[in-house]
Motif scaffolding. Structure first.
Motif, PDB file in Angstrom:
ATOM      1  N   GLY A  96       0.779  -1.229   0.000  1.00  0.00           N
ATOM      2  CA  GLY A  96       0.000   0.000   0.000  1.00  0.00           C
ATOM      3  C   GLY A  96       0.814   1.283   0.000  1.00  0.00           C
ATOM      4  N   GLN A  97       2.117   1.179  -0.114  1.00  0.00           N
ATOM      5  CA  GLN A  97       2.944   2.386  -0.118  1.00  0.00           C
ATOM      6  C   GLN A  97       2.619   3.295  -1.301  1.00  0.00           C
ATOM      7  N   CYS A  98       2.279   2.709  -2.429  1.00  0.00           N
ATOM      8  CA  CYS A  98       1.942   3.510  -3.611  1.00  0.00           C
ATOM      9  C   CYS A  98       0.644   4.282  -3.401  1.00  0.00           C
ATOM     10  N   THR A  99      -0.333   3.645  -2.791  1.00  0.00           N
ATOM     11  CA  THR A  99      -1.612   4.332  -2.570  1.00  0.00           C
ATOM     12  C   THR A  99      -1.487   5.421  -1.514  1.00  0.00           C
ATOM     13  N   LEU A 100      -0.579   5.255  -0.581  1.00  0.00           N
ATOM     14  CA  LEU A 100      -0.325   6.306   0.410  1.00  0.00           C
ATOM     15  C   LEU A 100       0.434   7.476  -0.208  1.00  0.00           C
ATOM     16  N   THR A 101       1.342   7.166  -1.114  1.00  0.00           N
ATOM     17  CA  THR A 101       2.183   8.184  -1.736  1.00  0.00           C
ATOM     18  C   THR A 101       1.462   8.942  -2.846  1.00  0.00           C
ATOM     19  N   THR A 159       0.982  10.351 -16.984  1.00  0.00           N
ATOM     20  CA  THR A 159       0.807  11.513 -16.117  1.00  0.00           C
ATOM     21  C   THR A 159       2.146  12.198 -15.936  1.00  0.00           C
ATOM     22  N   ASP A 160       2.117  13.447 -15.582  1.00  0.00           N
ATOM     23  CA  ASP A 160       3.347  14.142 -15.236  1.00  0.00           C
ATOM     24  C   ASP A 160       3.385  14.468 -13.741  1.00  0.00           C
ATOM     25  N   ASP A 161       2.507  13.813 -12.975  1.00  0.00           N
ATOM     26  CA  ASP A 161       2.456  14.003 -11.532  1.00  0.00           C
ATOM     27  C   ASP A 161       3.752  13.478 -10.911  1.00  0.00           C
ATOM     28  N   PRO A 162       4.518  14.305 -10.208  1.00  0.00           N
ATOM     29  CA  PRO A 162       5.775  13.849  -9.619  1.00  0.00           C
ATOM     30  C   PRO A 162       5.604  12.773  -8.553  1.00  0.00           C
ATOM     31  N   SER A 163       4.409  12.658  -7.974  1.00  0.00           N
ATOM     32  CA  SER A 163       4.214  11.638  -6.936  1.00  0.00           C
ATOM     33  C   SER A 163       4.292  10.224  -7.497  1.00  0.00           C
ATOM     34  N   VAL A 164       4.130  10.071  -8.811  1.00  0.00           N
ATOM     35  CA  VAL A 164       4.234   8.730  -9.392  1.00  0.00           C
ATOM     36  C   VAL A 164       5.658   8.193  -9.258  1.00  0.00           C
ATOM     37  N   ALA A 173       6.083   7.108  -5.688  1.00  0.00           N
ATOM     38  CA  ALA A 173       5.425   5.817  -5.466  1.00  0.00           C
ATOM     39  C   ALA A 173       6.272   4.679  -6.020  1.00  0.00           C
ATOM     40  N   GLU A 174       6.875   4.902  -7.171  1.00  0.00           N
ATOM     41  CA  GLU A 174       7.758   3.881  -7.751  1.00  0.00           C
ATOM     42  C   GLU A 174       8.893   3.561  -6.792  1.00  0.00           C
ATOM     43  N   LEU A 175       9.483   4.571  -6.208  1.00  0.00           N
ATOM     44  CA  LEU A 175      10.585   4.370  -5.268  1.00  0.00           C
ATOM     45  C   LEU A 175      10.115   3.792  -3.937  1.00  0.00           C
ATOM     46  N   ALA A 176       8.895   4.090  -3.548  1.00  0.00           N
ATOM     47  CA  ALA A 176       8.369   3.614  -2.261  1.00  0.00           C
ATOM     48  C   ALA A 176       7.993   2.137  -2.285  1.00  0.00           C
ATOM     49  N   CYS A 177       7.763   1.578  -3.462  1.00  0.00           N
ATOM     50  CA  CYS A 177       7.337   0.175  -3.549  1.00  0.00           C
ATOM     51  C   CYS A 177       8.467  -0.742  -3.068  1.00  0.00           C
ATOM     52  N   PRO A 178       8.216  -1.550  -2.053  1.00  0.00           N
ATOM     53  CA  PRO A 178       9.278  -2.391  -1.492  1.00  0.00           C
ATOM     54  C   PRO A 178       9.703  -3.550  -2.397  1.00  0.00           C
ATOM     55  N   GLN A 223       9.480  -3.213  -5.976  1.00  0.00           N
ATOM     56  CA  GLN A 223       9.643  -2.634  -7.301  1.00  0.00           C
ATOM     57  C   GLN A 223       8.602  -3.152  -8.300  1.00  0.00           C
ATOM     58  N   ALA A 224       7.339  -3.218  -7.859  1.00  0.00           N
ATOM     59  CA  ALA A 224       6.258  -3.678  -8.728  1.00  0.00           C
ATOM     60  C   ALA A 224       5.744  -2.574  -9.639  1.00  0.00           C
ATOM     61  N   ILE A 225       6.197  -1.345  -9.412  1.00  0.00           N
ATOM     62  CA  ILE A 225       5.780  -0.204 -10.239  1.00  0.00           C
ATOM     63  C   ILE A 225       6.954   0.219 -11.099  1.00  0.00           C
ATOM     64  N   THR A 226       6.676   0.383 -12.395  1.00  0.00           N
ATOM     65  CA  THR A 226       7.682   0.868 -13.326  1.00  0.00           C
ATOM     66  C   THR A 226       7.111   2.083 -14.027  1.00  0.00           C
ATOM     67  N   VAL A 227       7.889   3.144 -14.044  1.00  0.00           N
ATOM     68  CA  VAL A 227       7.490   4.372 -14.727  1.00  0.00           C
ATOM     69  C   VAL A 227       8.470   4.616 -15.856  1.00  0.00           C
ATOM     70  N   ALA A 228       7.961   4.758 -17.057  1.00  0.00           N
ATOM     71  CA  ALA A 228       8.804   4.992 -18.234  1.00  0.00           C
ATOM     72  C   ALA A 228       8.363   6.266 -18.932  1.00  0.00           C
TER      73      ALA A 228
END
Length: 64
Positions: free
Chosen positions: A14-19, A42-47, A50-55, A57-62
């Motif tokens: 849930g770190q991504c949903t919190l971030t 999106t250009d939202d910097p919180s994405v 969230a990528e970095l917060a995932c323990p 690394q299930a999120i990838t931003v390209a």
């Protein structure tokens, strides 16, 4: 930016949903998914946060 989720690797921390609650949500079993607002990029910097917060690394931003 394009957001990809490894739903098999997600552990539901849930770190991504919190971030970035405007971009991510969790289903009934806790697995993350991208909300429609973020699915087309999106250009939202919180994405990136969230990528970095995932323990696991299930999120990838390209960049598009």
């Amino acid at each position: 930016m394009r957001i990809s989720i490894d739903r098999d690797g997600c552990i539901g921390s849930g770190q991504c949903t919190l971030t970035a609650p405007a971009l991510f949500a969790q289903d009934d079993v806790g697995i993350v998914y991208v909300l429609p607002e973020g699915s087309d990029g999106t250009d939202d910097p919180s994405v990136r946060e969230a990528e970095l917060a995932c323990p696991v690394q299930a999120i990838t931003v390209a960049e598009d």
